[in-house]
Scaffold this motif. Structure first.
Motif, PDB file in Angstrom:
ATOM      1  N   VAL A   1      44.114  55.874  24.992  1.00 30.77           N
ATOM      2  CA  VAL A   1      43.687  54.755  25.847  1.00 30.77           C
ATOM      3  C   VAL A   1      44.898  54.181  26.582  1.00 30.77           C
ATOM      4  CG1 VAL A   1      42.697  52.421  25.862  1.00 30.77           C
ATOM      5  CG2 VAL A   1      41.680  54.167  24.420  1.00 30.77           C
ATOM      6  N   ILE A   2      45.999  53.961  25.847  1.00 30.12           N
ATOM      7  CA  ILE A   2      47.213  53.411  26.483  1.00 30.12           C
ATOM      8  C   ILE A   2      47.710  54.358  27.581  1.00 30.12           C
ATOM      9  CG2 ILE A   2      49.624  52.696  26.092  1.00 30.12           C
ATOM     10  CD1 ILE A   2      48.729  52.047  23.169  1.00 30.12           C
TER      11      ILE A   2
ATOM     12  N   ILE B   1      45.444  54.171  30.641  1.00 24.99           N
ATOM     13  CA  ILE B   1      45.695  52.970  31.457  1.00 24.99           C
ATOM     14  C   ILE B   1      46.962  53.189  32.286  1.00 24.99           C
ATOM     15  CG2 ILE B   1      46.329  50.510  31.379  1.00 24.99           C
ATOM     16  CD1 ILE B   1      44.526  50.245  28.902  1.00 24.99           C
TER      17      ILE B   1
ATOM     18  N   LEU C   1      46.267  55.558  35.131  1.00 20.67           N
ATOM     19  CA  LEU C   1      45.467  54.917  36.187  1.00 20.67           C
ATOM     20  C   LEU C   1      46.336  53.985  37.029  1.00 20.67           C
ATOM     21  CD1 LEU C   1      42.137  54.026  34.308  1.00 20.67           C
ATOM     22  CD2 LEU C   1      42.366  55.526  36.282  1.00 20.67           C
ATOM     23  N   VAL C   2      47.204  53.232  36.348  1.00 20.20           N
ATOM     24  CA  VAL C   2      48.078  52.292  37.058  1.00 20.20           C
ATOM     25  C   VAL C   2      49.033  53.066  37.967  1.00 20.20           C
ATOM     26  CG1 VAL C   2      49.936  50.595  36.744  1.00 20.20           C
ATOM     27  CG2 VAL C   2      47.882  50.465  35.332  1.00 20.20           C
TER      28      VAL C   2
ATOM     29  N   TRP D   1      48.599  56.020  39.240  1.00 21.12           N
ATOM     30  CA  TRP D   1      47.837  56.573  40.363  1.00 21.12           C
ATOM     31  C   TRP D   1      47.545  55.490  41.404  1.00 21.12           C
ATOM     32  CZ3 TRP D   1      42.928  54.899  41.782  1.00 21.12           C
ATOM     33  CH2 TRP D   1      42.415  55.561  42.905  1.00 21.12           C
ATOM     34  N   TYR D   2      47.173  54.293  40.921  1.00 15.85           N
ATOM     35  CA  TYR D   2      46.832  53.197  41.838  1.00 15.85           C
ATOM     36  C   TYR D   2      48.051  52.802  42.674  1.00 15.85           C
ATOM     37  CZ  TYR D   2      44.893  48.825  43.584  1.00 15.85           C
ATOM     38  OH  TYR D   2      44.442  47.818  44.401  1.00 15.85           O
TER      39      TYR D   2
ATOM     40  N   ILE E   1      53.024  46.563  33.954  1.00 15.11           N
ATOM     41  CA  ILE E   1      52.020  47.207  33.086  1.00 15.11           C
ATOM     42  C   ILE E   1      52.578  48.510  32.515  1.00 15.11           C
ATOM     43  CG2 ILE E   1      49.666  48.135  32.913  1.00 15.11           C
ATOM     44  CD1 ILE E   1      48.938  46.376  35.328  1.00 15.11           C
TER      45      ILE E   1
ATOM     46  N   CYS F   1      53.014  49.374  28.664  1.00 19.42           N
ATOM     47  CA  CYS F   1      52.343  50.546  28.074  1.00 19.42           C
ATOM     48  C   CYS F   1      53.355  51.392  27.289  1.00 19.42           C
ATOM     49  CB  CYS F   1      51.693  51.403  29.172  1.00 19.42           C
ATOM     50  SG  CYS F   1      50.175  50.702  29.809  1.00 19.42           S
TER      51      CYS F   1
ATOM     52  N   ILE G   1      50.871  42.311  23.269  1.00 19.73           N
ATOM     53  CA  ILE G   1      51.205  43.278  24.346  1.00 19.73           C
ATOM     54  C   ILE G   1      49.928  43.889  24.918  1.00 19.73           C
ATOM     55  CG2 ILE G   1      52.426  45.428  24.897  1.00 19.73           C
ATOM     56  CD1 ILE G   1      54.507  44.683  22.841  1.00 19.73           C
TER      57      ILE G   1
ATOM     58  N   MET H   1      48.237  41.456  27.161  1.00 18.22           N
ATOM     59  CA  MET H   1      48.895  41.351  28.474  1.00 18.22           C
ATOM     60  C   MET H   1      48.604  42.585  29.324  1.00 18.22           C
ATOM     61  SD  MET H   1      52.344  39.495  27.210  1.00 18.22           S
ATOM     62  CE  MET H   1      53.245  39.428  28.709  1.00 18.22           C
ATOM     63  N   ILE H   2      48.591  43.757  28.679  1.00  9.22           N
ATOM     64  CA  ILE H   2      48.240  44.979  29.437  1.00  9.22           C
ATOM     65  C   ILE H   2      46.833  44.811  30.031  1.00  9.22           C
ATOM     66  CG2 ILE H   2      47.679  47.449  29.247  1.00  9.22           C
ATOM     67  CD1 ILE H   2      49.863  47.691  27.105  1.00  9.22           C
TER      68      ILE H   2
ATOM     69  N   PHE I   1      46.828  42.085  32.899  1.00 11.12           N
ATOM     70  CA  PHE I   1      47.500  42.542  34.129  1.00 11.12           C
ATOM     71  C   PHE I   1      46.741  43.714  34.758  1.00 11.12           C
ATOM     72  CE2 PHE I   1      51.591  40.728  32.177  1.00 11.12           C
ATOM     73  CZ  PHE I   1      51.375  39.503  32.782  1.00 11.12           C
ATOM     74  N   PHE I   2      46.135  44.549  33.908  1.00 13.83           N
ATOM     75  CA  PHE I   2      45.320  45.654  34.420  1.00 13.83           C
ATOM     76  C   PHE I   2      44.116  45.067  35.185  1.00 13.83           C
ATOM     77  CE2 PHE I   2      42.062  49.086  33.598  1.00 13.83           C
ATOM     78  CZ  PHE I   2      42.658  50.043  34.391  1.00 13.83           C
TER      79      PHE I   2
ATOM     80  N   LEU J   1      45.245  43.874  38.517  1.00 17.81           N
ATOM     81  CA  LEU J   1      45.423  45.006  39.428  1.00 17.81           C
ATOM     82  C   LEU J   1      44.056  45.477  39.962  1.00 17.81           C
ATOM     83  CD1 LEU J   1      48.076  46.373  40.217  1.00 17.81           C
ATOM     84  CD2 LEU J   1      47.579  48.163  38.568  1.00 17.81           C
TER      85      LEU J   1
ATOM     86  N   GLY K   1      42.798  52.317  46.221  1.00 18.28           N
ATOM     87  CA  GLY K   1      42.069  52.600  44.991  1.00 18.28           C
ATOM     88  C   GLY K   1      40.562  52.713  45.139  1.00 18.28           C
TER      89      GLY K   1
ATOM     90  N   ILE L   1      35.492  50.204  24.973  1.00 18.47           N
ATOM     91  CA  ILE L   1      36.748  50.862  24.561  1.00 18.47           C
ATOM     92  C   ILE L   1      37.835  49.800  24.314  1.00 18.47           C
ATOM     93  CG2 ILE L   1      38.606  52.404  25.349  1.00 18.47           C
ATOM     94  CD1 ILE L   1      36.359  53.993  26.834  1.00 18.47           C
TER      95      ILE L   1
ATOM     96  N   TYR M   1      39.760  49.067  20.688  1.00 19.54           N
ATOM     97  CA  TYR M   1      41.210  49.277  20.491  1.00 19.54           C
ATOM     98  C   TYR M   1      42.019  47.995  20.725  1.00 19.54           C
ATOM     99  CZ  TYR M   1      39.760  54.041  20.059  1.00 19.54           C
ATOM    100  OH  TYR M   1      39.126  55.178  19.615  1.00 19.54           O
TER     101      TYR M   1
ATOM    102  N   PHE N   1      42.206  45.570  22.979  1.00 22.26           N
ATOM    103  CA  PHE N   1      42.684  45.041  24.255  1.00 22.26           C
ATOM    104  C   PHE N   1      41.770  43.859  24.591  1.00 22.26           C
ATOM    105  CE2 PHE N   1      44.060  49.424  24.305  1.00 22.26           C
ATOM    106  CZ  PHE N   1      45.293  49.394  24.953  1.00 22.26           C
TER     107      PHE N   1
END
Lengths: 151, 501
Positions: A14-15, A18, A21-22, A24-25, A49, A53, B168, B171-172, B175-176, B179, B193, B428, B432, B434
């Motif tokens: 998952v990490i 992410i 994806l970041v 790629w973006y 990010i 990660c 952490i 925050m991921i 911030f995700f 974005l 995107g 998900i 996990y 998040f």
């Protein structure tokens, strides 16, 4: 692979997803325009990010005995998710009226409701009444198979 | 500060004819219904019923539309508490503690608290409006992109405080989310995107994404649960408990006052409004609370903070509409349409020349708040029965309702598809650790954050000294820093003094 190891493995996936994806973006945004106006938030945010990660990925790899909360079994969630995907992808041709009724009936059957009349009555009544309510309230046509698309 | 003659004239306008009030009850009921059904928006209700106001005089039309607004502001909190679906973006923070309360069998209490906080803060908000309509409008005119950026940063700080034990990852997620909030056409005029999908050119639809992240993902997790509330004894719907929840709100006067003040001030800012007000009120209450860790676990104060701010933000947005003629959001935009249908233009001249009407609208809202108490206490016990429905009936019904609602928001299948994708992401993320709440806040603020940053950059020419020319922005920055680090600084200084002694 025991369940703890599997959980950590999927956590790492998952990490990594992410982060991918970041990245790629950021690439997509940079390709579209490298002007500061376009990247003023995207660039610093993406870098933050990605750094987070990496830190979390390393932390998870180092953690030899992770504490994992009790989770619902994936085997019980996957059929519901599949049903939900089927419901939404079929809305365009089954319509909200029939599609919703079928989704509710299938869900009830899947979760052990065997009173056929009850399943049919509830799913049809719910699907058609809610579809009727929304189609009369919304100013645009809704996909329907039996009911009129707009009132 | 108050024009007594105009006040008298305003009250005469309101009470000269009882028929003026007849339209308030249906207005509140329409608002409650549209607020409580996910996907049906308050602005949608007002737009649908706007043509009816053609047959009313201006005061009646305003009473009817503000009644929908008042009913809807509270109604949005009902699905947030019972189903974890924020009916509107202004009810996000209500889900944080309202839904955990419902899961613990405290649904009666939570709904009563939400009603109490909403009605009291509507009254407080309009009292503030009564005295401060002119200063608020002047304040709004001082709000430039720099100030907006600070408000948005204030909202973003919530991301860190919602991260819980997994800082952490929180925050991921946050911030995700930020974005993701920038996907689509940016200010530079290029699409980012979108993967070539035309639906994404305007960005990700935020409310359907919220529905997926909060509600649908939670429902997936509950597939093996028999009822929303495990304890059968706690599933009862009790009017006395709803009422005791309602009464308990007065034990938290500071939370209510802070929430109402934040609601009015932030609600007055066009484009930001109630979406951020409820979050700011929630953060401030959490930071001031002696037990901040209990937030997110079903702390009633969290529900009060959120509901107080989102309900009083109605008064703030009305201040901008009446004093400046600027609609702060969808609902006030419809009201502006009602203004023009009656050949009235909002703005300084309107406040100066038709003060009696302004006072009539304000006093009408006091009356509406009392009517909302009665109607809310009648309406809530019916809806609270949701906790008695077995989960294998509730899950598909709520999922289907979210899909209908998301279609209602976008007008095409992009809404349902967004719910689907974000329900998977939410599931998900929860699995996990998040923070889903942080991701949703990020998604909500992403577009605003980028826009205000760009405008600040364009106006300042990239020079930080620009900030020094904006005393209001500096004041807000100091307030933000004080709210973030003030408590720790005081603790640190007191500790040092004690050591030296």
């Amino acid at each position: 692979m025991n369940s703890k190891k599997a959980h950590v493995f999927f956590d790492l996936i998952v990490i990594a997803t992410i982060a991918a994806l970041v990245a790629w973006y950021l690439y997509d945004a940079y390709s579209a325009s490298s002007h500061i106006i376009n990247l003023i938030l995207v660039l610093p945010l993406s870098l933050i990010i990605l750094s987070l990660c990496i830190i979390e990925f390393i932390n998870r790899c180092k953690d030899n005995d992770p504490i994992i909360e009790k989770l619902e079994p994936v085997s019980s969630v996957v059929p519901v998710i599949c049903l939900f995907i089927l419901y939404i992808t079929s809305l365009a041709w089954l319509g909200f009226d029939v599609g919703t009724s079928l989704f509710i009936a299938a869900f009830l059957w899947l979760h052990g409701e065997r009173r056929l009349i009850w399943v049919l009555a509830y799913s049809i009544a719910f699907g058609f009444l809610v579809a009727l309510f929304f189609s009369s309230m919304l100013p645009y046509p809704m996909p329907m198979l039996i009911l009129p698309s707009q009132y | 500060m108050i024009d007594i003659i105009a006040l008298q004239a305003g009250l005469d306008l309101l009470f000269a004819d009882y028929s003026t009030w007849l339209i308030v009850v249906p207005g509140i009921l329409i608002g409650l219904l549209f607020g409580a059904v996910p996907g049906l928006q308050i602005s949608m209700a007002m737009a649908i019923f706007l043509p009816m106001t053609l047959y009313m005089d201006f005061i009646q039309a305003m009473l009817f539309l503000t009644a929908i607004f008042t009913g809807g502001s509270f109604g949005g909190g009902i699905p947030a508490i019972l189903m974890n679906i924020p009916g509107t973006s202004s009810s996000i923070a209500t889900t944080f503690d309202g839904y955990p309360m419902a899961r613990k069998g405290q649904h009666n209490l939570a709904l009563g608290i939400a009603l109490g906080a909403s009605t009291i803060s509507v009254i407080v908000g309009y009292i503030l409006l009564l005295f401060l309509v002119k200063p608020i409008s002047e304040l709004v005119l001082k709000m430039g992109p720099a100030e907006m950026s600070i408000i948005v940063i204030w909202g973003i700080t919530l991301i860190a405080s919602l991260s819980g034990q997994h800082v952490i990852k929180g925050m991921i997620a946050g911030f995700f989310g930020l974005l993701l909030g920038t996907v689509g056409y940016g200010e530079a005029g290029v699409a980012r995107g979108t993967l070539g999908i035309s639906y994404l050119l305007d960005g990700i639809p935020v409310i359907p994404a919220m529905m997926g992240m909060f509600a649908a993902s939670e429902l997936f997790r509950l597939v093996n649960t028999k009822y929303l509330v495990d304890d059968s004894a706690a599933r009862k719907v009790s009017i006395s408990k709803i009422f005791s929840g309602f009464k308990s709100v007065i034990r938290y006067p500071w939370v209510l006052a802070r929430g109402s003040l934040i609601g009015v001030l932030v609600g007055a800012v066009p484009g930001v409004g109630s979406s951020i007000a409820n979050l700011l009120s929630y953060i401030q209450t959490k930071r001031k609370d002696p037990d901040p860790d209990s937030f997110g676990q079903g702390n009633p104060t969290g529900v009060i903070a959120s509901e107080a701010a989102n309900s009083s933000s109605e008064a703030g947005s009305m201040a901008t509409l009446l004093a400046l003629g600027i609609p702060g959001g969808g609902a006030t935009a419809v009201m502006l349409a009602a203004f023009s249908m009656h050949n009235i233009t909002g703005g300084p001249q309107f406040i100066r020349e038709q003060t009696d009407i302004v006072y009539a609208i304000i006093f009408a809202n006091f009356g509406q708040a009392f009517l909302l108490i009665i109607l809310g206490l009648m309406f809530i016990p019916i809806l609270a029965n949701v906790v008695k429905v077995p989960m294998h009936y509730l899950i598909p019904s709520v999922l289907a309702l979210a899909i209908f609602g998301s279609f209602g928001l976008t007008g095409n299948l992009s809404g349902p598809i967004t719910v689907l994708i974000f329900s998977l992401i939410g599931w998900i993320f929860k699995r996990y650790n998040f923070s889903v709440a942080a991701a949703v806040i990020g998604l909500l603020l992403g577009g605003m954050a980028e826009e205000s940053l760009i405008y600040s950059y364009q106006i300042s020419g990239g020079q930080w000294s620009y900030l020094l020319e904006r005393p209001f922005a500096i004041l807000m920055l100091i307030m933000l820093m004080a709210s973030l680090f003030g408590g720790r600084l005081v603790k640190f200084l007191t500790k040092k003094v004690n050591v030296n002694v």
